[in-house]
Design an enzyme around this catalytic site. Structure first.
Site: not given
Length: 128
Positions: A26, A55, A97-99
């Site tokens: 990541k 992340h 990144s999901m966040g």
């Protein structure tokens, strides 16, 4: 006479890209800003490490270190993944990144090309 702020001097010494020497991992793209009044300088940096489960782990560690003296402020402007193959001298940037959302992979690629000038550095928005 032009004088450089403490924050600008600190930013000038931050490596633009720091990633693990090999593997798939990541990464985050971080915008570093000056906290000093009247100083609107900023720099975008790439950080990618295999030890990070999320992340946010990378962002938290890097921002904590850069912000500790109170001169700099950090903002994560996206993330993704990096595949680093040192034997083939290739780096591929992809995913998101999901966040933090998808980083600007083209900008990330520019930073990595400057750090690894003899590599083939590519990117794609596909993948996770």
């Amino acid at each position: 006479m032009c004088t450089q702020t403490r924050a600008a001097a600190l930013m000038a010494n931050i490596p633009q890209a720091d990633i693990d020497p090999s593997g798939v991992f990541k990464y985050v793209l971080i915008r570093v800003n000056s906290r000093e009044e009247g100083d609107d300088s900023e720099v975008d940096i790439v950080r990618g490490y295999g030890w990070a489960e999320y992340h946010a782990d990378i962002y938290e560690k890097v921002s904590e270190e850069l912000e500790k003296d109170g001169h700099l402020d950090c903002e994560c402007i996206g993330g993704g993944r990096i595949k680093h193959d040192p034997q083939a001298k290739k780096i591929h940037v992809y995913g998101y990144s999901m966040g933090f959302g998808r980083a600007n992979h083209a900008l990330t690629t520019e930073k990595l090309k400057a750090r690894y000038p003899d590599y083939e550095v590519t990117w794609a928005n596909e993948g996770y």
